[in-house]
Scaffold this motif. Structure first.
Motif, mmCIF file in Angstrom:
data_model
loop_
_atom_site.group_PDB
_atom_site.id
_atom_site.type_symbol
_atom_site.label_atom_id
_atom_site.label_comp_id
_atom_site.label_asym_id
_atom_site.label_seq_id
_atom_site.Cartn_x
_atom_site.Cartn_y
_atom_site.Cartn_z
ATOM 1 N N ALA A 1 -17.344 -14.429 83.057
ATOM 2 C CA ALA A 1 -17.731 -13.245 82.296
ATOM 3 C C ALA A 1 -16.765 -12.118 82.635
ATOM 4 O O ALA A 1 -16.416 -11.925 83.791
ATOM 5 C CB ALA A 1 -19.152 -12.838 82.666
ATOM 6 N N THR A 2 -16.322 -11.395 81.592
ATOM 7 C CA THR A 2 -15.521 -10.195 81.843
ATOM 8 C C THR A 2 -16.314 -9.004 81.349
ATOM 9 O O THR A 2 -17.149 -9.133 80.444
ATOM 10 C CB THR A 2 -14.163 -10.260 81.116
ATOM 11 O OG1 THR A 2 -14.423 -10.491 79.722
ATOM 12 C CG2 THR A 2 -13.283 -11.365 81.665
ATOM 13 N N TYR A 3 -16.062 -7.878 81.964
ATOM 14 C CA TYR A 3 -16.879 -6.701 81.683
ATOM 15 C C TYR A 3 -15.980 -5.533 81.313
ATOM 16 O O TYR A 3 -14.854 -5.419 81.784
ATOM 17 C CB TYR A 3 -17.730 -6.338 82.908
ATOM 18 C CG TYR A 3 -18.676 -7.446 83.301
ATOM 19 C CD1 TYR A 3 -19.905 -7.576 82.683
ATOM 20 C CD2 TYR A 3 -18.312 -8.374 84.278
ATOM 21 C CE1 TYR A 3 -20.769 -8.617 83.024
ATOM 22 C CE2 TYR A 3 -19.156 -9.417 84.625
ATOM 23 C CZ TYR A 3 -20.386 -9.527 83.995
ATOM 24 O OH TYR A 3 -21.230 -10.544 84.321
ATOM 25 N N GLY A 4 -16.486 -4.694 80.443
ATOM 26 C CA GLY A 4 -15.713 -3.517 80.035
ATOM 27 C C GLY A 4 -16.660 -2.394 79.679
ATOM 28 O O GLY A 4 -17.857 -2.591 79.474
ATOM 29 N N TRP A 5 -16.081 -1.200 79.598
ATOM 30 C CA TRP A 5 -16.891 -0.021 79.261
ATOM 31 C C TRP A 5 -17.070 0.050 77.751
ATOM 32 O O TRP A 5 -16.161 -0.257 76.996
ATOM 33 C CB TRP A 5 -16.193 1.248 79.731
ATOM 34 C CG TRP A 5 -16.081 1.369 81.214
ATOM 35 C CD1 TRP A 5 -14.984 1.152 81.981
ATOM 36 C CD2 TRP A 5 -17.125 1.734 82.112
ATOM 37 N NE1 TRP A 5 -15.274 1.353 83.306
ATOM 38 C CE2 TRP A 5 -16.583 1.703 83.416
ATOM 39 C CE3 TRP A 5 -18.468 2.072 81.953
ATOM 40 C CZ2 TRP A 5 -17.338 2.008 84.544
ATOM 41 C CZ3 TRP A 5 -19.214 2.380 83.079
ATOM 42 C CH2 TRP A 5 -18.654 2.342 84.358
ATOM 43 N N THR A 6 -18.221 0.485 77.324
ATOM 44 C CA THR A 6 -18.427 0.840 75.924
ATOM 45 C C THR A 6 -19.158 2.172 75.913
ATOM 46 O O THR A 6 -19.674 2.613 76.942
ATOM 47 C CB THR A 6 -19.196 -0.254 75.175
ATOM 48 O OG1 THR A 6 -19.233 0.082 73.791
ATOM 49 C CG2 THR A 6 -20.624 -0.405 75.679
ATOM 50 N N ASN B 1 -17.036 -10.719 76.990
ATOM 51 C CA ASN B 1 -16.653 -12.007 76.390
ATOM 52 C C ASN B 1 -17.828 -12.966 76.286
ATOM 53 O O ASN B 1 -17.678 -14.166 76.432
ATOM 54 C CB ASN B 1 -15.519 -12.655 77.199
ATOM 55 C CG ASN B 1 -16.003 -13.062 78.585
ATOM 56 O OD1 ASN B 1 -17.044 -12.590 79.033
ATOM 57 N ND2 ASN B 1 -15.285 -13.929 79.258
ATOM 58 N N GLY B 2 -19.032 -12.391 76.042
ATOM 59 C CA GLY B 2 -20.183 -13.274 75.824
ATOM 60 C C GLY B 2 -20.011 -14.029 74.520
ATOM 61 O O GLY B 2 -19.110 -13.793 73.743
ATOM 62 N N ASN B 3 -20.926 -14.942 74.257
ATOM 63 C CA ASN B 3 -20.818 -15.720 73.016
ATOM 64 C C ASN B 3 -21.234 -14.814 71.853
ATOM 65 O O ASN B 3 -22.392 -14.771 71.455
ATOM 66 C CB ASN B 3 -21.731 -16.944 73.109
ATOM 67 C CG ASN B 3 -21.493 -17.862 71.939
ATOM 68 O OD1 ASN B 3 -20.672 -17.582 71.074
ATOM 69 N ND2 ASN B 3 -22.213 -18.959 71.907
ATOM 70 N N ASP C 1 -24.718 -3.720 85.412
ATOM 71 C CA ASP C 1 -24.416 -2.828 86.543
ATOM 72 C C ASP C 1 -23.008 -2.273 86.387
ATOM 73 O O ASP C 1 -22.048 -3.012 86.178
ATOM 74 C CB ASP C 1 -24.524 -3.644 87.849
ATOM 75 C CG ASP C 1 -24.436 -2.735 89.068
ATOM 76 O OD1 ASP C 1 -24.158 -1.536 88.893
ATOM 77 O OD2 ASP C 1 -24.632 -3.235 90.196
ATOM 78 N N SER C 2 -22.892 -0.943 86.500
ATOM 79 C CA SER C 2 -21.582 -0.307 86.240
ATOM 80 C C SER C 2 -20.536 -0.704 87.280
ATOM 81 O O SER C 2 -19.346 -0.525 87.053
ATOM 82 C CB SER C 2 -21.727 1.213 86.204
ATOM 83 O OG SER C 2 -22.299 1.658 87.402
ATOM 84 N N LYS C 3 -20.972 -1.258 88.410
ATOM 85 C CA LYS C 3 -19.977 -1.670 89.416
ATOM 86 C C LYS C 3 -19.150 -2.861 88.915
ATOM 87 O O LYS C 3 -18.089 -3.146 89.444
ATOM 88 C CB LYS C 3 -20.676 -2.049 90.714
ATOM 89 C CG LYS C 3 -21.366 -0.889 91.411
ATOM 90 C CD LYS C 3 -21.808 -1.280 92.809
ATOM 91 C CE LYS C 3 -22.613 -0.171 93.475
ATOM 92 N NZ LYS C 3 -24.053 -0.304 93.304
ATOM 93 N N LEU C 4 -19.649 -3.577 87.898
ATOM 94 C CA LEU C 4 -18.909 -4.744 87.395
ATOM 95 C C LEU C 4 -17.694 -4.339 86.570
ATOM 96 O O LEU C 4 -16.785 -5.128 86.378
ATOM 97 C CB LEU C 4 -19.838 -5.621 86.541
ATOM 98 C CG LEU C 4 -20.992 -6.299 87.289
ATOM 99 C CD1 LEU C 4 -21.947 -6.943 86.307
ATOM 100 C CD2 LEU C 4 -20.458 -7.341 88.261
ATOM 101 N N CYS C 5 -17.700 -3.104 86.054
ATOM 102 C CA CYS C 5 -16.556 -2.635 85.267
ATOM 103 C C CYS C 5 -15.552 -2.001 86.203
ATOM 104 O O CYS C 5 -15.886 -1.051 86.916
ATOM 105 C CB CYS C 5 -17.004 -1.618 84.214
ATOM 106 S SG CYS C 5 -17.813 -2.388 82.808
#
Length: 1652
Positions: free
Chosen positions: A418-423, A465-467, A485-489
């Motif tokens: 999983a990749t995470y980003g801000w929105t 990058n979820g499905n 959790d914001s720490k993942l970004c």
């Protein structure tokens, strides 16, 4: 390599040289043999011996080629045959057997090999000196010698750790350097400290030795000389000995290793043989069945314990030692020489040492990387092993039980991680109010603000990058991923504030009112009734925007007055024709025909047919004067109406007049009328003063119109998406001016504004929220103690706010629920079982030892330990190892008392304390058994029966420690303070508190918990953080008048500085330097040139100055009234001051005139001048003409042709016109805006060629080109205040205990300031002290002296204990001992090591032994430096052991002194320099000192050592002489030296003194010039602080020549000084000064920041 290559080349050249010679010298037969094939066999042997002429040569290997990666590739090279001289020849000339191969297998490198192969770098070897070009070495080493060091670099296959070919690694990166330059520093000799004081004498009587020692401060390095002796000793004498000194001493050796006794059978057999009777007696005692049962139970219990204790195989064996008697010289003697009652034990029980045993490694765990992550492709995997047997008595720890290594997830099915980003959410509405300054009056009413503003949004973290395809079917596109959790970004957070713009409404601007129109029908197409309206109109000059839209916010554009007899079309007289006398006569009564056009109600010319119903103007009666008749001028135009309407008191009148041009003759002519007949008055504007108009209200809201269903497509209107058509209504009423609402019939119905209009409804926006995030995890670990209820929460974010009647956000955004109660932590403890019986050394081993008693004495006993849960359940031994602290002791020493031993009960518990300070508590024991009868057991000094202890004393005092914290505002009250949060105002100012930590100490100065002092740990003090105050300016002044009364000018307004900013408030804008007003706001303005006009009345009758009474004619003067009047749409209205009209344009009020006589011709007034043709040119003319009115009486004469001409002169009667454009105004904002988009304007001006501004119509008539842009947009930068985040939570304390701990919180800038906004404060971090906590730790005590039981020397033991100490955490607080209960919660470690060593073997030297002292403490960490710069060799520490000698004759047996070094990190550079005391006579002390003040031996350069002795040779025996520093005899002050021919001092003579202070000697010393031998060089260099004397007399007693020169110079100097004083004191003449009375204006500059 280069050297080897050279050698091999020279070798081949050497080989080639002789070969060439051989070929040249061969005899012919042999040459034939060599060349003919048949002759080869015969000469085979010789051929082998002869040198080879042809050699195989090879080229470099080519690239490795192959289909697959790895070792299956093939590479080729060129192979050819060459003559020894270098030219290529046929392959057959070279030996085929020795032909090198032209291809070989190779390793084909592919990109993925990069992970498998890498360079392995070996360590650099020692720096070797480079052979110096100049063999001479400098005397003094400054930095060191240059050298070179090499290392091994190999290519390895990483996973197998096998070497590979270099070419594989070189494919990816070049081979690292194999050698590098290095520095061999200067040799550093050993440096030692000063000697300690002398020890006491080794003997209390007789002759002994005393010693002193020193230790090594810095070890020898880089080839420096070794250390000197660390010990010095000398003989010392005490009082003579009374008794003879003992020569022998009892010495014990070290204990042997622990071993097991022989097998049980062997021991029993030996025992049986020795004492069978005793065996029989012992056997009888076990026949008792009860005893047998007990033994059986005990065996079972022991077996169970043994099973539990499988990890510890405890075996108790024995060890032995030697006891010797030695004399002073170290030689062994018979034990009988050592007289001692009881000899030391030579055998004791011990535990057999067992090493740690571990199992084999288990399988590797699965890889932790369960997904593919391009950023970090590797995970970790783990494997473990377990302990099979714990170590017993071994120094070695168990090896690591866990091993980790990186790994990569294999297989195709592995998903991407999983990749995470801000929105971000949508931007909120644009708000202007945060930009307003503190003083802005618009803060109270923020409804209509516009212009630049600020809008915010929220950023949150989502999985990127979820499905995504799976969501599109079931959810709306707008519904975003759920927050995580914001720490993942990890990337930067998107900006959450931005500038925005609210368009400002354009105000409606209208033209002035037109003149009232004629009475007309309401609708000319439908002419009904007799009622009409007179209308006046105005138009919109600037269309409004914003507001309620449309023209709803414009004033009314039409006013109506009811009137009678309306008509839509009427005739309008354009010009009167000439007066035509009736009946074709020459003169007399006649008529004038009016030239007319048909006009509509708006005054526009229309088709004449439309006026068919209108009354056609009738011809006007007139008189064409006959000769001798009175002549009148034509009527003037009617004046403007005196009133716009008629009422009870007001009536509109118009006047016109005419004047007498010539009087009638006395005979027969028609007389002139009375003056009253020269003026006519008529009524005008007879309609009543009742003006009506339609008044419109604002448009209402757009309401959905259900009737229009077809309009369902989405369109855009004004840039906004709209989804349906609605309707808007407004109220329209008829209003009478100055009265109010009236019935609608009073207003013209056809001109009624519309009350309903369609509108477009903007699309409805529902509230959109994200799905809920996952529940925050509950604490997964078990809880220790009661930590309160744990909660878990989840949240969601609004990503679209509702608008235009959309669904509101009613659902909660935050939910929380209690976690399920976590299981209480399972804690583990060691369970110790009963001690087994005390195991003695087997009797078979100790029976031969004198004094040994069977069945008693010291032994060792073991016990089992098992692991238990807190509730008592069994647990694995590994749980206790991890959680239960150190393993309890498995064995201990024990004693089975013998008959002679004293036996006591165990100590009782201490008695309780009564709480008073100074009280004591006791504990007791008693003697038991036969010991009561033994005298030695009753000795209370040896065997005390009572022990006392002081009770703890509870007296505490608190005192503040450390500095005050920053001023900290109370948290959570931000919103309440003002009710409305102003941007950046409240977060950082107001009343706060600052804190200082309190420490609590007991009466012994030991730190204790602050609660003991009834303190919560802080002193609190109120403090104020001053609030920022912005720059305060005045309100805008009123606009000035337009700078021009005609045409385009400017008007200005300004602000003044009232208060400067402070405490970080908004800075002032850059202010005007002259008068501190803000840079003005300047806008162009236009003054109508026809606003005020000169109005003239008709000329009066010409008053003849010389009257011929008969004829009443001649030259005279006529006058007229000229008035300045305000011009309106209805014509000039009221009289105003003359200065408002242009004085240059003022018409004349009087003129000369000629009154024609009755018989003369009469001509009309001059008509207007014709226009000059443009461009103005003197060759062109203008003219005017007059018409004859009355012919002369004399028939023969006729009226002259009345035409006047004049040349067209530029700027006199002819003008050019041109447009001129003004400068741009300042950027002008709406009154409701603070910043943002404004507008700059400029205006067109029509300028006459003489530079005068005139009405624009002059330029418009010429149809001049207008290519200028009149408006441009501009930008006023927004004053954005600095925005800060909230304070972060307080950090953990920087120290777990002590006085200096701090907690920190931080904030960040979320919006940097812009423009003239408030700048960011410097304080972005706050700290406050932590509550003081005492620091507890375990600490070793001092080692006891080495104790050898029952012997004088040899191998003994020394012990130490550990105690619990408290300190305040600072480096200079070494701690104070407290009760051990305070350290109960601390892991038992000392100096970071869990292994506590409380007892160790030691050696007590025998009298006369030569031995090594204990190690000195480690020295300071010292770096290798040059001129205070570290050379990068790292730090080094050293310690040493000195040798102690007790008997001089045993010197040869002494060990070597010892030195030990270790590397260290926190090193410093030290310098060594010579120090010297003041001279005492001819000697002084010289020593070497380190830069930190430590005196040392070594380290200073011997060549620069100062002298310690300065005695002169031969000694200075002459009176008044002394020995100088240069070891030469000198004379005292006031005496001069008389030297002998061999430069030795003969005598000191007294000399007269002239004192001359010298420049270089600040203390006013004087110098002595030698008078005896002036040419002889001085041994003392001039000017080194010595004094010298001038001798005015020569050796012959006469004055020297230089004395005369000095006297003459002094005389000249005196005259010069006197003349200068005279000139200075002389009164000067006053010079004439031009006085400049004009004062410069004082200008105060202010630049916005600096103080004024």
């Amino acid at each position: 390599m280069g050297l080897q290559r050279k050698r091999s080349v020279s070798r081949s050249q050497g080989a080639a040289g002789p070969r060439r010679g051989v070929l040249q010298l061969l005899p012919l037969p042999l040459l034939l043999l060599l060349l003919c094939p048949g002759a080869r066999g015969a000469a085979a042997q010789r051929e082998a011996e002869a040198p080879t002429l042809y050699l195989w040569k090879t080229g470099p290997w080519g690239r490795c080629m192959g289909d697959e990666c790895g070792p299956g590739g093939i590479q080729t090279r060129a192979v050819w045959c060459a003559h020894v001289e270098g030219w290529t020849t046929l392959h057959s000339n070279c030996k085929q057997a020795g032909r090198p191969s032209n291809q070989q297998n190779c390793f084909k490198v592919c990109d993925w090999h990069k992970e498998l192969y890498d360079w392995r770098l070996g360590p650099w070897n020692q720096c070797q000196p480079v052979i110096s070009k100049s063999l001479e070495k400098p005397l003094e080493c400054i930095k060191g010698e240059e050298g070179i060091q090499v290392r091994e670099v190999t290519c390895i296959q990483k996973d197998k750790d096998m070497p590979a070919e270099d070419i594989i690694c070189e494919y990816f990166e070049p081979k690292p350097l194999l050698e590098q330059a290095c520095l061999i520093p200067c040799q550093q000799d050993c440096i030692v400290s000063e000697f300690s004081p002398w020890s006491e004498c080794s003997k209390t009587c007789g002759s002994g030795l005393q010693h002193r020692t020193r230790h090594v401060v810095a070890p020898p390095q880089f080839g420096g000389s070794g250390c000197p002796n660390l010990t010095e000793f000398q003989v010392c004498q005490s009082s003579p000995c009374e008794a003879e000194e003992s020569m022998y001493s009892l010495q014990v050796g070290p204990w042997s290793s622990c071993s097991m006794p022989h097998s049980r059978q062997a021991r029993q057999a030996r025992r049986r043989g020795k004492n069978k009777d005793r065996e029989k007696d012992r056997g009888k005692g076990v026949k008792d069945p009860e005893a047998r049962e007990l033994i059986k139970k005990k065996r079972n219990r022991n077996r169970q314990n043994r099973q539990e204790n499988k990890y510890w195989d405890i075996q108790i064996g024995y060890q032995t030692r030697e006891v010797m008697c030695t004399n002073k010289t170290g030689k062994t003697a018979d034990l009988s020489f050592c007289e001692q009652e009881k000899l030391p034990m030579t055998v004791q029980s011990c535990v057999i040492t067992k090493e740690c045993q571990v199992s084999e490694w288990l399988e590797w765990s699965p890889c932790s990387a369960t997904c593919r992550d391009p950023a970090s492709p590797t995970g970790t995997r783990v494997r473990t092993r377990t302990i099979r047997q714990f170590p017993i008595g071994s120094e070695k720890e168990c090896p690591e039980l866990e091993e980790k290594e990186p790994c990569v997830s294999q297989g195709d099915g592995v998903a991407l991680c999983a990749t995470y980003g801000w929105t971000t959410t949508e931007w909120t509405e644009c708000r202007v109010d945060p930009l307003l300054s503190q003083q802005d009056k618009r803060r109270g009413n923020q409804t209509a603000l516009c212009g630049g503003g600020v809008q915010t949004r929220e950023a949150y973290c989502v999985r990127t990058n979820g499905n995504l395809l799976a969501h599109l079917d079931t959810r709306k596109d707008r519904e975003a991923s759920k927050p995580v959790d914001s720490k993942l970004c990890t990337g930067p957070v998107p900006n959450t504030t931005q500038l925005c713009h609210i368009p400002c409404p354009i105000e409606c601007e209208v033209s002035p009112w037109s003149a009232w129109g004629p009475c007309t029908y309401e609708n000319c197409d439908d002419q009904q009734g007799k009622k009409g309206f007179k209308l006046r109109k105005r138009r919109i000059t600037n269309e409004p925007t914003g507001g309620s839209g449309g023209t709803g916010n414009c004033p009314h554009l039409l006013e109506a007055i009811p009137c009678e007899e309306p008509s839509c079309y009427e005739w309008k007289a354009v010009r009167l024709g000439d007066c035509e006398p009736d009946n074709g006569k020459e003169c007399g009564p006649g008529t004038q025909v009016q030239e007319v056009v048909c006009i509509n109600s708006d005054g526009e010319e229309v088709d004449r047919q439309l006026c068919r119903d209108a009354i056609f103007p009738i011809p006007v009666a007139c008189d064409a004067p006959c000769p001798m008749d009175c002549v009148l001028s034509a009527w003037s135009t009617w004046s403007s109406c005196s009133h716009t309407c008629s009422g009870k008191t007001t009536e509109g009148k118009q006047i016109r007049a005419r004047s007498i041009l010539a009087y009638a003759g006395e005979e027969g002519g028609i007389r002139c009328p009375n003056t009253s007949a020269l003026q006519e008055v008529r009524s005008c504007n007879e309609h009543p003063c009742t003006v009506y108009h339609w008044q419109t209200g604002p448009w209402g809201q757009c309401i959905e119109d259900t009737s229009v269903s077809s309009f369902n497509t989405t369109t855009t209107w004004n840039g906004e998406a709209s989804c349906s058509v609605g309707m808007q209504t407004r109220k329209v009423i008829c209003v009478r001016v100055n009265v109010g609402q009236v019935g609608p019939k009073k207003c013209p119905e056809s001109l009624r504004p519309e009350t309903v209009r369609p509108c477009l409804l903007p699309c409805r926006k529902d509230c959109i929220v994200t799905p809920y995030s996952d529940w925050t995890p509950c604490p997964s670990s078990c809880r220790e103690g009661d930590l309160g209820v744990r909660k878990q929460s989840r949240l969601r974010v609004i990503i679209q706010l509702p608008a235009n009647g959309g669904r509101d956000c009613t659902d909660p955004l935050y939910e929380e629920k209690a976690c399920e109660a976590p299981q209480v932590c399972q804690s583990y403890r060691w369970k110790t079982h009963k001690w087994r019986r005390c195991q003695l050394v087997p009797w078979s081993i100790q029976q031969d030892i004198p004094g040994a008693q069977e069945g008693c004495g010291p032994g060792r006993q073991a016990r089992a330990i098992t692991c238990r849960k807190q509730d008592g359940g069994q647990a694995g031994i590994h749980d206790c190892l991890r959680y239960a602290g150190p393993v309890p002791a498995l064995t201990q020493a024990c004693q089975i008392p013998c008959q002679d031993d004293c036996q006591f009960t165990s100590w009782s518990k201490f008695s309780s304390c009564n709480g008073d300070c100074g009280a004591v508590r006791t504990r007791k024991r008693t003697i038991v058994g036969k010991s009561k009868k033994k005298e030695k057991c009753k000795n209370s000094h040896l065997y005390p029966l009572i022990e006392t202890q002081y009770c703890p004393c509870d007296k505490y005092n608190a005192q503040p420690v450390g500095n005050w914290s920053d001023c900290i505002l109370p948290e959570g009250k931000v919103e309440v303070l003002l009710g409305m949060k102003i941007q950046g105002d409240i977060k950082e100012c107001g009343q706060g508190y600052r804190y200082q930590a309190m420490a609590c100490y007991d009466q012994n100065g030991r730190l204790v918990e602050t609660s003991r002092c009834n303190s919560h740990g802080y002193i609190e003090e109120a403090c104020i953080i001053p609030c920022p105050s912005d720059c305060k300016l005045s309100e805008w002044s009123n606009w000035s008048r337009c700078s021009k009364s005609c045409g385009s000018g400017v008007k200005v307004r300004s602000k003044w500085l009232r208060e400067k900013p402070y405490n970080g408030g908004r800075p002032c804008p850059k202010l005007d330097h002259v008068n501190q007003a803000q840079v003005y706001e300047v806008v162009p303005c236009h003054s109508d040139c026809n606003q005020y006009i000169w109005v003239t009345e008709p000329w009066s009758v010409c008053k003849v100055t010389f009257v011929n009474m008969r004829d009443n004619c001649g030259e005279g003067v006529q006058t007229r009234k000229v008035r300045c009047m305000q011009n309106t749409a209805d014509g000039p209205s009221e009289h105003v001051e003359d200065y408002l009209c242009d004085p240059e344009e003022m018409p004349l009020g009087s003129r000369e005139c000629k009154l024609p006589c009755p018989e003369d011709c009469v001509i009309s007034e001059w008509g207007p001048w014709t226009r000059c043709a443009l461009p103005c040119n003197q060759s062109s003319f203008r003219q005017r003409s007059a018409d004859p009115i009355r012919q002369p009486a004399d028939e023969g004469r006729s009226c002259p042709n009345a035409v006047e001409k004049e040349a067209c002169n530029l700027n006199k009667n002819c003008y050019h016109y041109d447009y001129n454009v003004t400068d741009w105004s300042t950027c002008h904002l709406s009154e409701k805006a603070v910043c943002g988009n404004g507008i700059k304007t400029r205006m067109l001006d029509c300028v006459r060629s003489d530079g005068k501004s005139v009405d624009l119509k002059y330029c418009e008539e010429l149809a001049l080109e207008k290519h200028w842009q009149m408006n441009i947009s501009c930008m006023v930068e927004c004053p954005v205040n600095c925005q800060l985040s909230d304070w972060s939570p307080w950090s953990e304390c920087s120290q777990t205990c002590g006085l200096t701990g701090k907690m920190i919180r931080r904030r960040t800038v979320t919006q940097p300031f812009q423009g003239d906004g408030r700048p960011c404060p410097s304080l972005m971090e706050q700290s406050k002290p932590c509550p003081v906590k005492p620091c507890y730790r375990w600490q070793y005590g001092q080692w006891s002296p080495c104790q050898v039981q029952e012997a004088q020397c040899g191998e003994g033991t020394r012990t130490r204990n550990i105690s619990c100490v408290v300190s305040d955490g600072s480096s200079d607080d070494f701690g104070k001992v407290v009760d051990e209960e305070f350290c109960a919660d601390i892991e038992p470690t000392v100096d970071g090591s869990k292994k506590m060593i409380l007892e160790e073997t030691c050696t007590q030297p025998c009298p006369g032994d030569c031995y090594l002292k204990d190690w000195s403490p480690w020295s300071l960490c010292q770096l290798t430096c040059v001129n205070g710069e570290d050379l990068g060799f790292g730090g080094i520490q050293v310690r040493s052991r000195a040798v102690i000698i007790q008997e001089l004759e045993n010197q040869h047996l002494c060990p070597e002194q010892m030195l030990e070094t270790k590397s260290c990190d926190d090193g410093q550079c030290y310098e060594y320099k010579w120090m010297a005391s003041a001279w005492k006579g001819s000697s002084r002390t010289v020593w070497c000192q380190r830069s930190d003040g430590v005196n040392v031996t070594g380290g200073c350069l011997v060549v620069s050592q100062p002298d310690a002795d300065r005695s002169c040779n031969p000694p200075c025996t002459q009176p008044h002489s002394y020995c100088s520093e240069t070891k030469a005899c000198r004379c005292e002050e006031g005496y001069t030296e008389v030297m002998s021919s061999n430069s030795t001092l003969e005598q000191c003579t007294l000399i007269p003194v002239v004192v001359i202070p010298t420049m270089e000697d600040k203390r006013g010393d004087v110098k002595t010039s030698r008078a005896v031998h002036p040419t002889q060089p001085s041994s003392n260099p001039a000017g080194r602080g010595r004094t010298w004397f001038l001798q005015p007399f020569g050796p012959d007693g006469r004055l020297r020549t230089w004395v005369y020169g000095v006297a003459a110079g002094a005389f000249v100097l005196l005259i010069f000084i006197v003349s200068m004083i005279y000139l200075a004191c002389k009164k000067p003449k006053k010079p004439q000064r031009r006085q400049n009375n004009r004062l410069k204006p004082l200008t105060l500059a202010y630049d916005g920041d600096a103080d004024m």
